[in-house]
Design a protein around this motif. Structure first.
Motif, PDB file in Angstrom:
ATOM      1  N   LEU A 236       0.694  -1.032   0.061  1.00 54.90           N
ATOM      2  CA  LEU A 236       0.059   0.025  -0.020  1.00 54.90           C
ATOM      3  C   LEU A 236       0.800   1.164   0.029  1.00 54.90           C
ATOM      4  O   LEU A 236       1.827   1.325   0.708  1.00 54.90           O
ATOM      5  CB  LEU A 236      -0.894   0.155   1.094  1.00 54.90           C
ATOM      6  N   ASP A 237       0.335   2.054  -0.786  1.00 55.04           N
ATOM      7  CA  ASP A 237       1.404   3.294  -0.895  1.00 55.04           C
ATOM      8  C   ASP A 237       0.582   4.760  -0.786  1.00 55.04           C
ATOM      9  O   ASP A 237      -0.306   4.650  -1.985  1.00 55.04           O
ATOM     10  CB  ASP A 237       2.038   3.145  -2.081  1.00 55.04           C
ATOM     11  N   GLY A 238       0.715   5.467   0.058  1.00 60.28           N
ATOM     12  CA  GLY A 238      -0.213   6.638   0.005  1.00 60.28           C
ATOM     13  C   GLY A 238      -1.267   7.045   1.096  1.00 60.28           C
ATOM     14  O   GLY A 238      -1.108   6.116   2.037  1.00 60.28           O
ATOM     15  N   ARG A 239      -2.138   7.593   0.860  1.00 59.88           N
ATOM     16  CA  ARG A 239      -3.204   7.725   1.732  1.00 59.88           C
ATOM     17  C   ARG A 239      -4.321   6.897   1.484  1.00 59.88           C
ATOM     18  O   ARG A 239      -4.670   6.632   0.710  1.00 59.88           O
ATOM     19  CB  ARG A 239      -3.997   9.291   1.637  1.00 59.88           C
ATOM     20  N   PHE A 240      -4.592   5.957   2.549  1.00 58.60           N
ATOM     21  CA  PHE A 240      -5.547   4.985   2.658  1.00 58.60           C
ATOM     22  C   PHE A 240      -6.837   5.338   3.007  1.00 58.60           C
ATOM     23  O   PHE A 240      -7.016   5.371   4.334  1.00 58.60           O
ATOM     24  CB  PHE A 240      -4.831   3.726   3.364  1.00 58.60           C
ATOM     25  N   THR A 241      -7.787   5.722   2.379  1.00 53.82           N
ATOM     26  CA  THR A 241      -8.977   6.289   2.538  1.00 53.82           C
ATOM     27  C   THR A 241     -10.020   5.577   1.996  1.00 53.82           C
ATOM     28  O   THR A 241      -9.726   4.667   0.979  1.00 53.82           O
ATOM     29  CB  THR A 241      -9.142   7.833   2.335  1.00 53.82           C
ATOM     30  N   PHE A 242     -11.253   6.046   2.076  1.00 61.37           N
ATOM     31  CA  PHE A 242     -12.591   5.334   1.477  1.00 61.37           C
ATOM     32  C   PHE A 242     -12.362   5.314  -0.175  1.00 61.37           C
ATOM     33  O   PHE A 242     -12.906   4.408  -0.733  1.00 61.37           O
ATOM     34  CB  PHE A 242     -13.943   5.858   1.646  1.00 61.37           C
ATOM     35  N   GLU A 243     -11.600   6.123  -0.808  1.00 58.75           N
ATOM     36  CA  GLU A 243     -11.499   6.256  -2.144  1.00 58.75           C
ATOM     37  C   GLU A 243     -10.892   4.943  -2.655  1.00 58.75           C
ATOM     38  O   GLU A 243     -10.891   4.661  -3.941  1.00 58.75           O
ATOM     39  CB  GLU A 243     -10.731   7.470  -2.512  1.00 58.75           C
ATOM     40  N   ALA A 244      -9.987   4.540  -1.859  1.00 56.88           N
ATOM     41  CA  ALA A 244      -9.260   3.012  -2.079  1.00 56.88           C
ATOM     42  C   ALA A 244     -10.003   1.801  -1.913  1.00 56.88           C
ATOM     43  O   ALA A 244      -9.648   0.696  -2.077  1.00 56.88           O
ATOM     44  CB  ALA A 244      -7.832   2.903  -1.174  1.00 56.88           C
ATOM     45  N   HIS A 245     -11.345   2.148  -1.591  1.00 66.01           N
ATOM     46  CA  HIS A 245     -12.032   0.829  -1.366  1.00 66.01           C
ATOM     47  C   HIS A 245     -12.350  -0.101  -2.547  1.00 66.01           C
ATOM     48  O   HIS A 245     -11.926  -1.071  -2.264  1.00 66.01           O
ATOM     49  CB  HIS A 245     -13.375   1.325  -0.939  1.00 66.01           C
ATOM     50  N   ALA A 246     -12.508   0.265  -3.877  1.00 69.16           N
ATOM     51  CA  ALA A 246     -12.695  -0.764  -4.705  1.00 69.16           C
ATOM     52  C   ALA A 246     -11.511  -1.382  -4.965  1.00 69.16           C
ATOM     53  O   ALA A 246     -11.345  -2.635  -5.345  1.00 69.16           O
ATOM     54  CB  ALA A 246     -13.347  -0.014  -5.871  1.00 69.16           C
ATOM     55  N   ALA A 247     -10.267  -0.680  -5.090  1.00 64.70           N
ATOM     56  CA  ALA A 247      -9.106  -1.277  -5.395  1.00 64.70           C
ATOM     57  C   ALA A 247      -8.541  -2.325  -4.396  1.00 64.70           C
ATOM     58  O   ALA A 247      -8.010  -3.305  -4.654  1.00 64.70           O
ATOM     59  CB  ALA A 247      -8.158  -0.262  -5.585  1.00 64.70           C
ATOM     60  N   PHE A 248      -8.812  -1.902  -3.079  1.00 65.73           N
ATOM     61  CA  PHE A 248      -8.469  -2.681  -2.010  1.00 65.73           C
ATOM     62  C   PHE A 248      -9.138  -3.934  -1.922  1.00 65.73           C
ATOM     63  O   PHE A 248      -8.751  -4.941  -1.736  1.00 65.73           O
ATOM     64  CB  PHE A 248      -8.390  -1.846  -0.652  1.00 65.73           C
ATOM     65  N   LYS A 249     -10.503  -3.806  -2.168  1.00 59.90           N
ATOM     66  CA  LYS A 249     -11.456  -4.931  -2.172  1.00 59.90           C
ATOM     67  C   LYS A 249     -11.063  -6.064  -3.304  1.00 59.90           C
ATOM     68  O   LYS A 249     -10.923  -7.297  -3.011  1.00 59.90           O
ATOM     69  CB  LYS A 249     -12.934  -4.665  -2.254  1.00 59.90           C
ATOM     70  N   ALA A 250     -10.594  -5.511  -4.383  1.00 67.57           N
ATOM     71  CA  ALA A 250     -10.354  -6.335  -5.733  1.00 67.57           C
ATOM     72  C   ALA A 250      -9.172  -6.922  -5.353  1.00 67.57           C
ATOM     73  O   ALA A 250      -9.014  -8.167  -5.537  1.00 67.57           O
ATOM     74  CB  ALA A 250     -10.477  -5.313  -7.011  1.00 67.57           C
ATOM     75  N   SER A 251      -7.928  -6.348  -4.881  1.00 62.92           N
ATOM     76  CA  SER A 251      -6.689  -6.884  -4.710  1.00 62.92           C
ATOM     77  C   SER A 251      -6.838  -7.792  -3.416  1.00 62.92           C
ATOM     78  O   SER A 251      -6.290  -9.114  -3.684  1.00 62.92           O
ATOM     79  CB  SER A 251      -5.868  -5.764  -4.145  1.00 62.92           C
ATOM     80  N   THR A 252      -7.468  -7.622  -2.370  1.00 66.53           N
ATOM     81  CA  THR A 252      -7.734  -8.698  -1.381  1.00 66.53           C
ATOM     82  C   THR A 252      -8.722  -9.674  -1.907  1.00 66.53           C
ATOM     83  O   THR A 252      -8.253 -10.991  -1.400  1.00 66.53           O
ATOM     84  CB  THR A 252      -8.110  -8.088  -0.169  1.00 66.53           C
ATOM     85  N   ARG A 253      -9.615  -9.605  -2.590  1.00 63.47           N
ATOM     86  CA  ARG A 253     -10.353 -10.759  -3.145  1.00 63.47           C
ATOM     87  C   ARG A 253      -9.656 -11.618  -4.005  1.00 63.47           C
ATOM     88  O   ARG A 253      -9.748 -12.771  -3.833  1.00 63.47           O
ATOM     89  CB  ARG A 253     -11.546 -10.424  -3.928  1.00 63.47           C
TER      90      ARG A 253
END
Length: 102
Positions: A16-33
């Motif tokens: 993870l690189d940068g500010r981890f906020t709600f805007e990262a939700h879709a990318a984080f969910k896809a990556s972890t899925r």
């Protein structure tokens, strides 16, 4: 926030690189899925060295990942949190829920 992923030795590491906020939700969910769908996976490592900020929604996303991972008998580790991130993780007592390594 930028995300990178790699799988090696039954471990999925998500950088993870940068500010981890709600805007990262879709990318984080896809990556972890994607990581959780890896056959034989035993551990997910969130490499937080380059995270500069966490908000409440990102803490929630990490907790949801933990829940999904535990259902598959996969552990979640938080690796190398930056100093400001570590301060927040200590305040919310995430060390009780996650292995946090430096």
């Amino acid at each position: 926030m930028n995300l990178t992923s790699r799988n090696e030795d039954r471990t999925a590491t998500i950088g993870l690189d940068g500010r981890f906020t709600f805007e990262a939700h879709a990318a984080f969910k896809a990556s972890t899925r994607n990581a959780l769908e890896t056959p034989g996976l035993e551990r997910i490592v969130l490499d937080m060295e380059k995270v500069t900020y966490l908000d409440a929604s990102s803490l929630g996303m990490i907790l949801l990942l933990r829940e999904a991972a535990e259902a598959r008998q996969v552990s979640v580790e938080l690796r190398r949190p930056s100093a400001p991130v570590m301060n927040l993780l200590e305040v919310v007592r995430f060390e009780r829920l996650f292995k946090i390594t430096s």
